[in-house]
Design a protein around this motif. Structure first.
Motif, PDB file in Angstrom:
ATOM      1  N   ARG A 338       0.946  -1.346  -0.041  1.00 24.46           N
ATOM      2  CA  ARG A 338       0.064  -0.004  -0.212  1.00 24.46           C
ATOM      3  C   ARG A 338       1.073   0.996  -0.236  1.00 24.46           C
ATOM      4  O   ARG A 338      -0.023   2.212  -0.049  1.00 24.46           O
ATOM      5  CB  ARG A 338      -0.885  -0.160   1.478  1.00 24.46           C
ATOM      6  CG  ARG A 338      -1.671  -1.190   1.189  1.00 24.46           C
ATOM      7  CD  ARG A 338      -2.268  -1.030   2.391  1.00 24.46           C
ATOM      8  NE  ARG A 338      -2.614  -2.451   3.106  1.00 24.46           N
ATOM      9  CZ  ARG A 338      -3.818  -1.909   3.395  1.00 24.46           C
ATOM     10  NH1 ARG A 338      -5.060  -0.911   3.373  1.00 24.46           N
ATOM     11  NH2 ARG A 338      -4.634  -3.672   2.982  1.00 24.46           N
TER      12      ARG A 338
ATOM     13  N   THR B 241     -10.169   3.036   2.648  1.00 21.91           N
ATOM     14  CA  THR B 241      -9.394   4.929   2.799  1.00 21.91           C
ATOM     15  C   THR B 241      -9.168   5.206   1.470  1.00 21.91           C
ATOM     16  O   THR B 241      -9.308   6.299   1.537  1.00 21.91           O
ATOM     17  CB  THR B 241      -7.740   4.157   3.686  1.00 21.91           C
ATOM     18  OG1 THR B 241      -8.802   2.613   4.151  1.00 21.91           O
ATOM     19  CG2 THR B 241      -7.587   4.821   4.068  1.00 21.91           C
ATOM     20  N   GLU B 263      -7.027   2.360  13.025  1.00 19.22           N
ATOM     21  CA  GLU B 263      -6.651   2.138  11.491  1.00 19.22           C
ATOM     22  C   GLU B 263      -5.361   2.311  11.216  1.00 19.22           C
ATOM     23  O   GLU B 263      -5.038   3.363  12.386  1.00 19.22           O
ATOM     24  CB  GLU B 263      -7.225   2.755  10.321  1.00 19.22           C
ATOM     25  CG  GLU B 263      -9.228   2.597  10.532  1.00 19.22           C
ATOM     26  CD  GLU B 263      -8.649   0.674   9.750  1.00 19.22           C
ATOM     27  OE1 GLU B 263      -8.293   0.795   8.185  1.00 19.22           O
ATOM     28  OE2 GLU B 263      -8.815  -0.174  10.356  1.00 19.22           O
ATOM     29  N   ARG B 264      -4.478   3.130  10.461  1.00 20.71           N
ATOM     30  CA  ARG B 264      -3.277   2.700  10.707  1.00 20.71           C
ATOM     31  C   ARG B 264      -2.476   3.969  10.274  1.00 20.71           C
ATOM     32  O   ARG B 264      -2.888   5.235  10.005  1.00 20.71           O
ATOM     33  CB  ARG B 264      -2.117   2.035   9.195  1.00 20.71           C
ATOM     34  CG  ARG B 264      -2.779   0.796   8.644  1.00 20.71           C
ATOM     35  CD  ARG B 264      -2.594   0.245   7.304  1.00 20.71           C
ATOM     36  NE  ARG B 264      -2.750  -1.044   7.143  1.00 20.71           N
ATOM     37  CZ  ARG B 264      -4.103  -0.953   7.051  1.00 20.71           C
ATOM     38  NH1 ARG B 264      -5.531  -0.215   6.127  1.00 20.71           N
ATOM     39  NH2 ARG B 264      -4.767  -2.285   6.381  1.00 20.71           N
ATOM     40  N   GLU B 267      -1.388   6.340   7.241  1.00 24.08           N
ATOM     41  CA  GLU B 267      -2.150   6.966   6.584  1.00 24.08           C
ATOM     42  C   GLU B 267      -2.262   8.070   7.062  1.00 24.08           C
ATOM     43  O   GLU B 267      -3.145   9.336   5.776  1.00 24.08           O
ATOM     44  CB  GLU B 267      -3.625   6.136   5.961  1.00 24.08           C
ATOM     45  CG  GLU B 267      -3.362   4.381   6.034  1.00 24.08           C
ATOM     46  CD  GLU B 267      -5.005   3.820   6.476  1.00 24.08           C
ATOM     47  OE1 GLU B 267      -4.674   2.884   5.106  1.00 24.08           O
ATOM     48  OE2 GLU B 267      -5.461   3.893   6.819  1.00 24.08           O
ATOM     49  N   ASP B 331     -13.227   6.306   9.092  1.00 19.01           N
ATOM     50  CA  ASP B 331     -12.727   4.983   8.787  1.00 19.01           C
ATOM     51  C   ASP B 331     -11.591   4.020  10.062  1.00 19.01           C
ATOM     52  O   ASP B 331     -10.791   4.686  10.511  1.00 19.01           O
ATOM     53  CB  ASP B 331     -11.619   5.561   7.578  1.00 19.01           C
ATOM     54  CG  ASP B 331     -10.561   4.173   7.389  1.00 19.01           C
ATOM     55  OD1 ASP B 331     -11.105   3.115   6.946  1.00 19.01           O
ATOM     56  OD2 ASP B 331      -9.650   4.132   6.370  1.00 19.01           O
TER      57      ASP B 331
END
Ligand SMILES: Nc1ncnc2c1ncn2[C@@H]1O[C@H](COP(=O)(O)OP(=O)(O)OP(=O)(O)O)[C@@H](O)[C@H]1O
Ligand SMILES: [Mg+2]
Lengths: 439, 586
Positions: A338, B241, B263-264, B267, B331
């Motif tokens: 990603r 995302t 989440e990450r 991101e 998200d």
């Protein structure tokens, strides 16, 4: 490790399970380290005056009068540049014949990096494997697992990738790996001549399974030490995260927690994320890149362990055997990086993103043609061409044994396209076709 | 204030013996040396309160002191929220020193010593109610309305209001008198408990206008409206995302609130990195200026995941009350549900499906219910449009979070693993997804007037072609290329054309990432028109040849600026392609 002098000794255990013991004790801290009959344990529940400990090497043979001593602090680890080149077990005790380390001890449960102090990971990490560099480009500061069936040589490939990638430091965390694989890692590290930049924490399949639970924290704390304090480019290897998760399930089961999917604890996502999120690119220059292994059961990626992993990591590298050639490849369909967007076409040549996508799309056409053939249908001319292309694609690019540079990969890609297709069939921007289509 | 002592610890759940009264959801602090660890009461049983810690429990001991605040989890609302980066409890992340977040570290959302330029809008003597505008403050591109705090009940008379000038956030800018004769001082900041919807509006209206996302597969095929709700379920890696970030970039809202829930971290870093550079399509200003980020990534305290979505929603409602168009993105809502599950399990509650707490559907329904268009007493209109992602275990939509959300969200954007594997992005399944707004008469009227005549008919025609294509493809794969009539191949390739030329869109291409409604309508008409033309083909490979060439040209068009020279050139080449085919093959 010794208990602080003032700590009392308890000798009355109230309850025992295979993994835990419970006793009455006072002044105990949550997460504190303790010893039960000399075995390392940790506080996992406080309920009034009753305290439950998780005993890492299991409770076999522990009696109700066993001695319990508390350490007065959560698990700690000695950190020093002298860790380099050494091998330790899950308790941070040396298993090589080196001397004992003299260094300051630090808590292993580190703090969270403030997201606004992270740097966008954008440094290309080349491995020479086209299944990675071309299709699923890695970036320093990324976290990504290999998804692999037990019959795949995942630990060999992991070692290979680690040694080829550019790094200042490698930290290996072995969790339930076979003794043979442990020796394989040692040998590869020594052969590479880079063994003095590597630190290893090893729990093999011969060691008690719960001890594995300690490995990721040791590994990540060490990684953070080198990456943050020494501003090094650190590569962390974790194998096998599936066996780590299995150990989590054992503890939660013994604690009477209600399991969620596949008998895994409901907190599996958070537990795994805590480890993987240690991957970071610091603003000061250091970085932690995590490459892990998640072994699969019969290729099932919907199982809770790979599933939760996929939701956490920045992609996955799916190892598989190419049915036709028998070569090990990184499956272009299910694999993903990603963070590749941060480098491809920017740090690599401009045509990289579109070329890579076109190759994978055409490989998908070949897969369709193959299933058509298997179902006994006649193949048309396009089908035949795409099958030929797929063969060459595997042979010239996907084979994990190859070691090629990024430009060479792109050039080979264009060659494959022009050997088998017409420009209008590849769906790439005209500008790139004009520049790169082999004349 | 009530005090208590810890008697039990299990990860981030603590049990507290309390000495006096406590409230459900009250905030308390564990006093641990110089540290104060924040927790929220989630269950009370006799003299024992169960609280979820917004920190790790490491080092806590039975007997540690706890002090209760008497307050619920509240956020600060006032000028300066835009472009800030908060954690899940509205701490200002930029204001925290050091690379690491230390245990118990906090930093206020708004710096009260900051000065702002205030202009009064209400006159002395005016009757005010909660939400009535007193004055305004310029905030980035907006005029931030200072309203009578939402906690005020009943009517108030404005006694004094500050002159236009520069004031600190906590300076008194107005005095009001309640019906009981009590006088209150008003500042530019107010507080509100996050779990309570802000209901100071006169009414909620039904949505009618499209909310532009710049994505063809949404705006054209299954549009979301201003004030609408949508959910995006999909297995990992299918593009949730990327899709939300694309919408965060392409929209024309006045305010965007992005909640990164469990989440990450990378991101969010990506947003920190790119948004200051990007242009806001609505104003031409910087995208960052209208965006507030609430970020509680997966390695941050689990209990704060739940808080983070409510913090985001409350700030969205606040700007809606001012009369703005707000977009809220979360998200992933599944992480919030999982946090609820973790706590419920630790409290040994009887679980519902997949060990989720039984109240999950109600919690989700209440949350989605907070979106919508509102009208205040003075008829100013604002909206909160909400899109949440769902991360179903194993990618299987038959699970509690997806199912509970499906009952309340009006748009469903199903991400298909198959499409993602085939790199057909965005991987929204065009036929499996839906927008209930297409059936709204209000939206139909809107589209006739503002998009084009017979718009919905055209959209439905495209969908019919798509589903015919799928049938044809199935037949071809069962019977083989040669054994089906040529029409099957035509049907199949028409649907491929719609897919490649219209549905697929490259979110990483500077041009293709965003398509205006005007461009979408041009494109849809062009594609449908091409599908309508009939030709004689020699055989099925001639059909695929023809359509592949068309697809290629349409894609080249998508990569070119609308109506640019290149665009026109490729459009012309489509015509030429037809002329070429006109020449009989024999
Ligand atoms: N519209 C798109 N265009 C191009 N690539 C895309 C698109 N959407 C997704 N991708 C690719 O898929 C990858 C995963 O997408 P994304 O991170 O949005 O998945 P996700 O559904 O949010 O996954 P998770 O649930 O694990 O967070 C991206 O990094 C990108 O490579
Ligand atoms: Mg995502």
């Amino acid at each position: 490790m010794k208990a602080a002098a003032f700590q009392p000794v308890y000798t009355k255990i109230k309850a025992l399970t295979k993994a835990t013991c419970t006793l009455e004790a006072s002044g105990v801290q949550y997460d504190e380290l303790a010893w039960v009959d000399g075995r390392t344990a940790q506080v996992i529940k406080v309920d009034g005056s009753s305290v439950t400990l998780q005993v890492f090497s299991g409770t076999e043979g522990i009696g109700t009068k066993a001695k319990v001593v508390f350490s007065g602090s959560p698990p700690q680890l000695k950190l020093s540049p002298l860790l380099a080149g050494r091998y330790f077990n899950a308790f941070g005790i040396a298993i090589d014949d080196g001397s004992e380390l003299q260094a300051e001890e630090r808590d292993v449960k580190g703090q969270t990096v403030n997201p606004v102090r992270r740097q966008l990971p954008s440094e290309f990490l080349a491995t020479g494997i086209a299944g990675i560099d071309l299709n699923n480009t890695l970036v320093t500061g990324q976290k990504i697992p290999f998804f692999a069936n037990p019959d795949q040589p995942y630990n060999q490939i992991l070692a290979e990738v680690a040694l080829r990638a550019d790094s200042d430091r490698i930290i290996l965390g072995g969790m339930g790996i076979s003794h043979d694989d442990y020796l394989m890692f040692r040998e590869k590290f020594e052969q590479s001549g880079a063994s003095d930049k590597i630190v290893s924490y090893i729990n093999t399949s011969e060691d008690p399974p719960l001890e594995r639970l300690l490995i990721p924290d040791l590994v990540c704390t060490t990684a953070e030490y080198f990456a943050y304090e020494k501003q090094e480019k650190v590569l962390v290897l974790l194998s096998d995260m599936t066996l780590y998760a299995d150990a989590l399930a054992i503890v939660s089961n013994k604690m009477d927690q209600i399991p969620s999917k596949d008998a895994m604890p409901g907190s599996l996502y958070s537990d795994l994320a805590r480890i993987y999120e240690k991957a970071v690119q610091f603003q000061e220059g250091g970085s932690i890149t995590i490459i892990a292994v998640t072994s699969l059961n019969d290729g099932d990626i919907t199982h809770a362990i790979p599933d939760n992993t996929g939701y956490i990591t920045e992609g996955q590298l799916y190892l598989k055997k190419d049915p036709e050639s028998g070569l090990t490849i990184i499956d272009p369909f299910r694999s993903l990086s990603r963070l590749k967007q941060n480098v491809i076409g920017i740090k690599t040549r401009e045509d990289h993103p579109q070329l890579m996508n076109a190759l994978v799309r055409l490989y998908a056409d070949a897969a369709e043609a193959r299933s058509k053939k298997e179902n006994g249908f006649d193949l048309n001319a396009y089908d035949l061409r795409s099958l030929k292309f797929a063969q060459a694609y595997v042979r010239d690019l996907l084979d994990v044994q190859l070691n090629i540079g990024p430009e060479e990969m792109l050039d080979r890609g264009w060659k494959l396209l022009s050997d088998h297709f017409e420009p209008f069939e590849i769906g790439i921007r005209q500008k790139f076709i004009d520049t790169y289509w082999p004349k | 204030m009530t005090k208590g002592k810890i008697i039990g610890i299990l990860s981030n759940l603590i049990q507290i013996k309390v000495l006096d009264s406590v409230k459900q959801n009250e905030i308390c602090f564990v006093e641990k040396g110089s540290q104060r660890l924040m927790a929220e009461v989630i269950k009370i049983n006799g003299a024992i309160a169960f609280a979820q810690l917004f920190e790790a429990g490491t080092g806590l001991q039975a007997g540690d002191e706890v002090s209760f605040t008497g307050e619920l989890l509240e956020v600060s609302l006032g000028p300066g929220l835009l472009s800030k980066n908060f954690d899940g409890l509205q701490n200002d992340l930029e204001a925290m020193p050091g690379s690491f977040i230390k245990t118990g570290q906090r930093s206020p959302a708004l710096d009260l010593s900051q000065s702002h330029k205030f202009s009064p809008l209400a006159n002395v003597g005016n009757t005010l109610m909660a939400g009535s505008i007193i004055g305004e403050v310029p905030e980035k591109a907006l005029k931030h309305k200072i309203m009578l705090p939402f906690k005020f009940k009943g009517a108030y008379k404005l006694l004094e209001v500050a002159h236009a000038g520069v004031y600190k956030l906590d300076d008194c800018i107005a005095k009001v008198e309640g019906e009981d004769g009590r006088v209150h001082e008003i500042t530019m900041v107010q507080k509100w408990p996050v779990k309570w919807p802000i209901k100071v509006y006169k009414e909620k209206s039904r949505p009618s206008d499209i909310f532009q996302t710049g994505l063809r597969v949404i705006d054209t095929l299954n549009p979301i409206t201003e004030g609408g709700t949508a959910y995006i379920p999909g297995a990992f890696g299918t593009g949730k995302t990327v899709l939300q970030q694309a919408i965060a970039k392409n929209n024309r809202a006045d305010v965007v609130i992005l909640v990164a829930c469990g989440e990450r971290a990378n991101e969010v870093v990506e947003i920190f990195h790119s948004f200051p550079e990007l242009e806001d399509l609505a104003t031409g200003g910087k995208l960052k200026d209208k965006t507030t980020i609430v970020c509680n990534t997966s390695n941050m305290p689990v209990a704060a995941r739940e808080a983070s979505v409510y913090v985001g929603m409350t700030m969205a409602e606040y700007y809606r009350c001012m009369g703005y168009k707000v977009l809220l993105l979360a998200d992933s809502t599944s992480r919030w549900a999982q946090a609820l599950r973790e706590m419920s399990n630790r409290m040994e509650e009887l679980p519902g499906t997949d060990a989720f707490p039984v109240e999950l559907p109600a919690v989700i329904a209440n949350f989605y219910g907070r979106a919508g268009i509102t009208k205040m007493a003075d008829n100013r209109r604002g909206s909160v449009t909400f899109l949440g992602t769902v991360s179903p275990a194993g990618g299987n939509f038959k699970e509690p979070v997806t199912e509970s959300t499906s009952k309340v969200a009006r748009c469903f954007y199903a991400l298909s693993q198959k499409r993602a594997d085939a790199k057909r992005y965005p991987a929204i399944d065009p036929l499996g997804s839906y927008s209930r707004y297409l059936d709204y008469e209000e939206f139909q009227q809107f589209s006739e007037k503002h998009i084009e005549k017979d718009w919905i008919k055209k959209v439905n025609k495209a969908k019919t072609l798509l589903s015919k294509g799928i049938e044809a493809r199935d037949q071809i794969s069962i019977l083989g290329d040669d054994s089906v009539p040529l029409d099957y191949h035509l049907d199949f390739w028409k649907s491929e054309l719609i897919d490649f030329a219209f549905i697929q869109q490259d979110s990483f291409d500077a041009i293709d990432m965003n398509s205006s409604l005007e461009r979408q309508s041009f494109q849809l008409n062009r594609v449908l028109e091409v599908c309508d033309r009939s030709y004689e083909f020699e055989d099925f490979s001639a059909v695929s040849q023809h359509y592949k060439k068309l697809i290629n040209l349409f894609k080249q068009m998508n990569y070119s600026d609308f109506n640019s020279e290149d665009f026109k050139k490729f459009n012309q080449q489509i015509e030429d392609e037809f002329k070429a085919e006109q020449i009989p093959a024999s």
